[in-house]
Design an enzyme around this catalytic site. Structure first.
Site, PDB file in Angstrom:
ATOM      1  N   GLU A 164      30.225  72.492 120.841  1.00 44.60           N
ATOM      2  CA  GLU A 164      31.043  73.702 120.842  1.00 44.60           C
ATOM      3  C   GLU A 164      32.055  73.672 121.975  1.00 44.60           C
ATOM      4  O   GLU A 164      33.209  74.068 121.809  1.00 44.60           O
ATOM      5  CB  GLU A 164      30.125  74.938 120.968  1.00 44.60           C
TER       6      GLU A 164
ATOM      7  N   HIS B 224      24.917  77.483 120.009  1.00 49.88           N
ATOM      8  CA  HIS B 224      25.221  76.054 120.177  1.00 49.88           C
ATOM      9  C   HIS B 224      24.275  75.419 121.189  1.00 49.88           C
ATOM     10  O   HIS B 224      23.883  76.043 122.177  1.00 49.88           O
ATOM     11  CB  HIS B 224      26.691  75.802 120.511  1.00 49.88           C
TER      12      HIS B 224
ATOM     13  N   ASP C 134      24.789  79.841 128.436  1.00 53.04           N
ATOM     14  CA  ASP C 134      25.813  79.363 127.503  1.00 53.04           C
ATOM     15  C   ASP C 134      25.445  77.957 127.041  1.00 53.04           C
ATOM     16  O   ASP C 134      25.831  76.984 127.647  1.00 53.04           O
ATOM     17  CB  ASP C 134      27.172  79.376 128.201  1.00 53.04           C
TER      18      ASP C 134
END
Lengths: 472, 472
Positions: free
Chosen positions: B336, B290, B302
């Protein structure tokens, strides 16, 4: 803790396991003689009494519990604050409650530097707020802050490759990769002075740590004479790396630094707890830690742990009715963080009696599992300590590290020729938390504090009780 | 990444090393037949070409370098922001520059939650500022904040031991010790709803992590229906422990919570890069990560790492002129973090063609050294993947983890019956940085990203090229 630069540059540190170097042991046997070696070995029963009481008896978890109560009650205890003085009063009362009467405080003037609002914002090539901690004694910026382009250097040599014209009107960012604290901390201690000498408007330093979760680390710095004082602060490894990557690609990096603080002096106190010796009360074995902390975090590790294992020494001995020949003095130093201020005052005040300091100990590099001692002193002194450390193989605390300037506060006294030692402990993560908001109780471990308190107490007792003084 | 609660509660995860369980291998041999097994083993040469190109050839460090450029340029890329859309445009251009024409974006409505000022201050028993991060979609407090006493609970069961009257007008602090993310995150996801149901004014949660340097972790949460929405935020392990210790001693702990945010919706895009298959272009092997991130840190881990190894798959194959039979589609999911919003939109839009998804892959749990794959699918599907993983023993990436709900975004599609896998990697420290200001490039490692990109590319190629579809 802070470490003096003399340590940083000149100290030679040699690890010597007391048990595994026969040649050394032989030399020590010749120096000390069988009689003293047997005498030291004879302390195994008293060692067991102390270890059992702390590790499995009534004192189990006591060091952690008292430390937690103290830290939770007061939080950070910066030099010059009412909180620090209240925490000193609390420690006096806590010790008094254990039946001690011989508690002295010695007043001294201490720095009182108070952090205000601090912000570092990258303006170019894009906007990013950066975590920041001003360094101790840093001056403030003007209200609107300093807005300037950044020059990134790895070290002072690289700074010197720039002309003054290149640096004038700029912000210098020192981006040294952490090797050891002693080696790397110079960019925090001296960075502002060196940058100002070349005309910088402000200086920043990559936090002095090998690991970060975007955590800035404060610490002391001193302005040199005859240079303009400029604002100076630490940023995180992450932001230092970001700026360096952009800078190395030729991007123009512009920061705005706003930082505000106040500075004055206040009165604080060193605290001395005496547990009088039975035969030579004038002779001292000193155990110590500092009670002040940085304003970030809560000083649980730096130096709450050292404070409490040193508090525990006379308390445990008194509870066990163990009375050594020499006096054990537990000192809670004040104002360590802004320059060993309490220690300097003590050294000056007690200079005439310093021949009575038989041995001086400090714990200010963490109270993780004890591994042994870092020892300053002549060969015979180190041999005696090595023999004592042989008594602690069962708790894996027999390592003797040769260190000419152990400790932080006590280095002031050791450099006058007094033998001494710092707690050598399993502190591989010490600098992860050092001088950050993360220096809180979570760093501490109950059992490791028990081991530290038991080891510290037994070592101090034996040195205070053996038939020979520690030679100089 | 976020993880769905279904995963948290119901997924059974079994580690199976593809090489060390002969019984399993024997079953697989029976299921797959010698011919297919030999065919898979025959991909060793192509595997070598890809590994060499990435680990020792022209692509070495490329993944890290491109990720760093991207992250340094855009920083955080929260759902609903212009920055996210600009970063999507950048990725399209970057891919276009590699000669790809088949790039599609699919618009969807996404949440746009913007963090404002946030402060938690302990007022009693003493003043302490606490690091805080509001949780996604949290409502604001009034200007003066919420001032109330704290009730500390370890879990929902303990909350239920309190009457509504005990909780009304209070702040609930959830203080669950981290076991696994899946187990512990429920107190972040559902905490506000459960506390509000009992009349709490606000809820706080101990950050969902096993380790901290006073680092708060944000994350998503959802308000349940028919309960009052209350402000909700995460505090650090250190402060949660502090509050709990005080609370357990019977101290009255009073906090003031101020937190402000805005919420609306915006348009964002999923991005699809197709590298067309030579024989069955309608059949898809999807690789994905993502592109959005939390607003703290910079989303390097992340999910910048997952984004870039998935970007690398078609790029590496094109550069090496390796053309699989099926189409490889690289998807950059949007939004996300606030609830797999991009993935739900994709699943809905492409539901009628989902039979064409041969296999779907995602990397959203770190791109540390690859260890293998966490695989969902029937026994035969897992056997095929296990055979493919045998090709990666040389880089220690042969482990097959059985996982019924791997990944984050792709779990939405896998639960419709599509087989798929998540990157299984050496991510023991993933949650130290997850959703914090520390999610920056420093977490990433050049060589580990190379290993990840090479592994990801070779696996995707083989699945897209073998003679058999992955069975359902």
């Amino acid at each position: 803790m802070i470490l003096s630069l003399s340590f940083a540059f000149f100290a030679t540190t040699l690890f010597v396991s007391a048990n595994v170097i026969p040649k050394n042991s032989e030399e020590c046997r010749t120096l000390l003689g069988d009689h003293l070696i047997e005498e030291i070995a004879g302390y195994s029963k008293i060692r067991d009494v102390i270890l059992n009481y702390v590790l499995e008896g009534d004192f189990t978890s006591k060091t952690y519990d008292e430390l937690a109560k103290f830290v939770d009650k007061f939080g950070a205890r910066p030099s010059g604050t009412d909180t620090l003085e209240q925490s000193i009063d609390y420690m006096i009362q806590l010790t008094h409650d254990e039946g001690f009467e011989d508690i002295t405080t010695e007043e001294l003037e201490v720095p009182h530097w108070t952090r205000g609002q601090e912000e570092v914002t990258m303006l170019e090539p894009r906007i990013k707020n950066m975590a920041v901690l001003g360094l101790g004694r840093s001056i403030s910026t003007a209200t609107e802050g300093i807005t300037a382009q950044v020059v990134v250097v790895k070290n002072f040599d690289q700074l010197d490759t720039f002309s003054d014209k290149d640096i004038e009107g700029k912000i210098v960012l020192y981006d040294p990769i952490f090797t050891s604290y002693g080696e790397t901390v110079q960019y925090r201690s001296l960075g502002a002075t060196r940058a100002a000498a070349k005309g910088a408007l402000a200086s920043l330093v990559r936090s002095i740590t090998p690991f970060s979760i975007n955590s800035p680390h404060t610490g002391s710095q001193n302005y040199g004479e005859n240079v303009t004082k400029i604002p100076t602060a630490a940023i995180t490894l992450e932001d230092a790396d970001l700026i360096r990557r952009l800078y190395d690609k030729g991007e123009k990096v512009v920061l705005n630094i706003k930082m505000f603080s106040t500075y004055d002096t206040q009165i604080s106190r060193n605290t001395l707890i005496d547990y009088k010796g039975t035969e030579n009360p004038e002779k001292l074995v000193i155990v110590s830690g500092h009670i002040d902390s940085w304003d970030v975090g809560q000083g649980a590790m730096d130096d709450g742990g050292g404070l409490f294992i040193s508090w525990a020494v006379p308390v445990i001995l008194k509870r066990l009715n163990l009375k050594p020949k020499r006096t054990i003095r537990s000192i809670f130093w004040t104002a360590e963080e802004l320059g060993l201020v309490g220690a300097y005052a003590y050294e000056e005040k007690h200079r005439n009696e310093s021949h009575n300091i038989n041995f001086i100990m400090e714990s200010d590099e963490g109270t993780f599992a004890p591994l042994g001692l870092a020892v300053a002193g002549n060969k015979e002194a180190r041999c005696i300590v090595a023999e004592i450390l042989k008594l602690f193989t069962s708790i894996n605390a027999s390592t003797l590290v040769e260190d000419d300037s152990p400790g932080s506060d006590i280095s002031v006294i050791i450099k006058t020729g007094v033998p001494g030692a710092s707690l050598h402990n399993d502190n591989g993560k010490y600098f992860w938390f050092h001088h950050t908001e993360g220096d809180m109780m979570n760093v501490e471990d109950e059992h490791e504090l028990d081991l530290g308190a038991a080891f510290w107490t037994a070592v101090a007792y034996i040195i205070a009780d053996i038939s020979t003084d520690i030679p100089r």
